[in-house]
Structure formats: structure tokens, C-alpha cells
Scaffold this motif. Structure first.
Motif, mmCIF file in Angstrom:
data_model
loop_
_atom_site.group_PDB
_atom_site.id
_atom_site.type_symbol
_atom_site.label_atom_id
_atom_site.label_comp_id
_atom_site.label_asym_id
_atom_site.label_seq_id
_atom_site.Cartn_x
_atom_site.Cartn_y
_atom_site.Cartn_z
ATOM 1 N N GLY A 1 0.805 -1.225 0.000
ATOM 2 C CA GLY A 1 0.000 0.000 0.000
ATOM 3 C C GLY A 1 0.833 1.268 0.000
ATOM 4 N N GLU B 1 -9.951 0.680 -5.209
ATOM 5 C CA GLU B 1 -9.236 0.162 -4.034
ATOM 6 C C GLU B 1 -7.800 -0.162 -4.438
ATOM 7 N N ALA C 1 -3.845 0.204 -7.840
ATOM 8 C CA ALA C 1 -5.228 0.696 -7.719
ATOM 9 C C ALA C 1 -6.056 0.138 -8.864
ATOM 10 N N GLU D 1 -4.162 -4.192 -0.653
ATOM 11 C CA GLU D 1 -4.689 -3.952 0.696
ATOM 12 C C GLU D 1 -6.072 -4.566 0.892
ATOM 13 N N LYS D 2 -6.774 -4.824 -0.216
ATOM 14 C CA LYS D 2 -8.164 -5.266 -0.087
ATOM 15 C C LYS D 2 -8.228 -6.742 0.255
ATOM 16 N N PRO E 1 -7.770 5.493 -0.929
ATOM 17 C CA PRO E 1 -7.450 4.375 -0.042
ATOM 18 C C PRO E 1 -6.648 4.794 1.177
#
Ligand code: FES
Length: 233
Positions: A57, A71, A63, A75-76, A212
Motif C-alpha cells: 500500500g 481500491e 489501484a 490492501e483489499k 485508499p
């Protein structure tokens, strides 16, 4: 646990239309969307294209739109999503291939606001330009931007006209305009005060929702407008 992914596919050199391909992946606890994309690329379809680098991140490379929301793929967490998961490229950017977007114009717009410290007077000490803790604190909420493009991609004004500098470049501009050590507002005025600059933002706040890093580019744009008005008056 097996999860199903619908992934946007498009090769402009071969395909007439984009399509979605479906993949089933045995995901492990703690996996992110990026882990699933890697699994697909490494074990199922090596032609799948996407951008990633740091996996933490920080670099802003990964992205993308996950179930309709911008997102960071790294990180998701997959466990936060229910059912089939749809992954598509960021909206508003030209597609190089699949999830990989062309960010060249995005960075051209960024360069127009001169995103670096401009200082003309000599530093007060031979080591550094000092700043009080209070003045430094003003920059919180601006310097953390990782230039992933999630905010700019969520902005209808950018979809309409990609010459609009967009929230990422404008927040970055504010980071330097708000810096007490900076003396470069006049150099940035031409870009900021143009028809593609701060006045094109319609304060829709999509960028705030998309960021984010939980930053508020709209607030930065409003502060820039105040500063420009003060300069004009
Ligand atoms: S890979 Fe760097 S932010 Fe996701």
C-alpha cells in the motif's frame, strides 16, 4: 476456500471488445485481491496483465476497481467481500491491457503543478529550511498521497475531460502551496488558475470516498481556491 473472480480482459491490439473472464481460485486466509491475481497469473493465465510493486500500500501501483469501488488490490482483503468478485481497471484512463492502465497523462498533469518545494531565498541555516511543528502539522492529510490515481479516476469532471488536473495533482499542489517554506505559488498559478485547474472541481466528493489513504482532496482544492482568491485580491 474457493472464490470466483470476474476479471476485465482487453487487449487493444487484438480484441474488438472488452470481456470478463471467470476464474476460480482456492484462496487462503489473509489473502488480498493482489494475492488472487498473482495466483491466477502464475497458475491459470500468464497473459493476465496488471500493475503492482510494493505489495504494502505504498507505491500506488495496484489501484483498480474491485466490486465497483476503487481500491488498492494489495490492501483489499478477500474475506471482506461476499460472493463473486469483479475486478476492473480504474475508470477514465486509457487501457494498455486488461487491468493495466496508461497513467502517462495523469503524471503529465501532475508535473504541471510543479510538485516539489520551490524556494528562492537562501536557507536560514547552512543545513536546512526550518519549520515549526504547527506549520508542519498543516501538511498532514496532504503528504500521504501515494499517487495511485484512485481519486482522479472516481471524478466525473475527469471522465468528461482528462485535461482536468484532477484531485490527485491538486492535492499534491496544495501540499506545496501550504508549505511555509515554499515560494512557488506564482509558478503554479498558470496551471491551478486555468480552466483545467481548481475551478473545474464540482465538489462532488467522489475523490474523498475513493482515496485508499482516507485523504480529503476536495478540502485541498477548496483551500487552494481560497489561496488563489487571496492572491487575486
Ligand atoms: S502494490 Fe504498491 S500499493 Fe499495491
Amino acid at each position: 476456500m474457493e472464490r470466483t473472480f470476474r476479471i476485465f480482459r482487453f487487449n487493444p491490439e487484438k480484441d474488438r471488445q472488452p470481456r470478463y473472464d471467470t476464474f476460480t481460485v482456492a484462496v487462503q486466509d489473509g489473502w488480498t485481491i493482489l494475492d488472487a491475481l498473482n495466483e491466477i497469473k502464475w497458475r491459470q493465465d500468464g497473459t493476465l496483465s496488471y500493475r503492482r510493486s510494493c505489495r504494502h500500500g505504498i507505491c500506488g501501483s495496484c489501484a483498480m476497481m474491485i466490486n465497483g469501488k476503487n481500491e488498492l488490490a494489495c490492501e483489499k482483503q478477500i474475506s471482506t467481500l461476499k460472493g463473486e468478485i469483479t475486478v476492473a481497471p480504474l475508470k477514465g484512463f486509457p487501457i494498455v491491457r486488461d487491468l493495466l492502465i496508461d497513467q502517462e497523462h495523469f503524471f503529465e498533469n501532475l508535473r504541471l503543478v510543479r510538485p516539489w518545494l520551490i524556494a528562492r531565498t537562501p536557507p536560514p541555516t547552512d543545513k536546512e529550511r526550518l519549520q515549526s511543528p504547527e506549520d508542519r502539522k498543516v501538511l498532514d492529510g496532504t503528504w500521504e498521497c501515494i499517487l495511485c490515481g484512485a481519486c482522479t479516476s472516481s471524478c466525473p469532471a475527469f471522465w468528461d475531460n482528462d485535461n482536468f488536473l484532477g484531485p490527485a495533482a491538486l492535492l499534491k499542489a496544495y501540499r506545496y502551496v501550504a508549505d511555509t517554506r515554499d515560494e512557488g505559488l506564482d509558478e503554479r498559478l498558470q496551471a491551478l488558475d486555468s480552466k483545467h485547474g481548481v475551478w473545474r472541481c464540482h465538489t462532488i466528493f467522489n475523490c474523498v470516498e475513493a482515496c485508499p489513504k482516507s485523504l480529503n482532496p476536495t478540502q485541498g482544492i477548496v483551500e487552494l481556491r481560497r489561496r488563489l482568491m487571496r492572491e487575486k485580491l
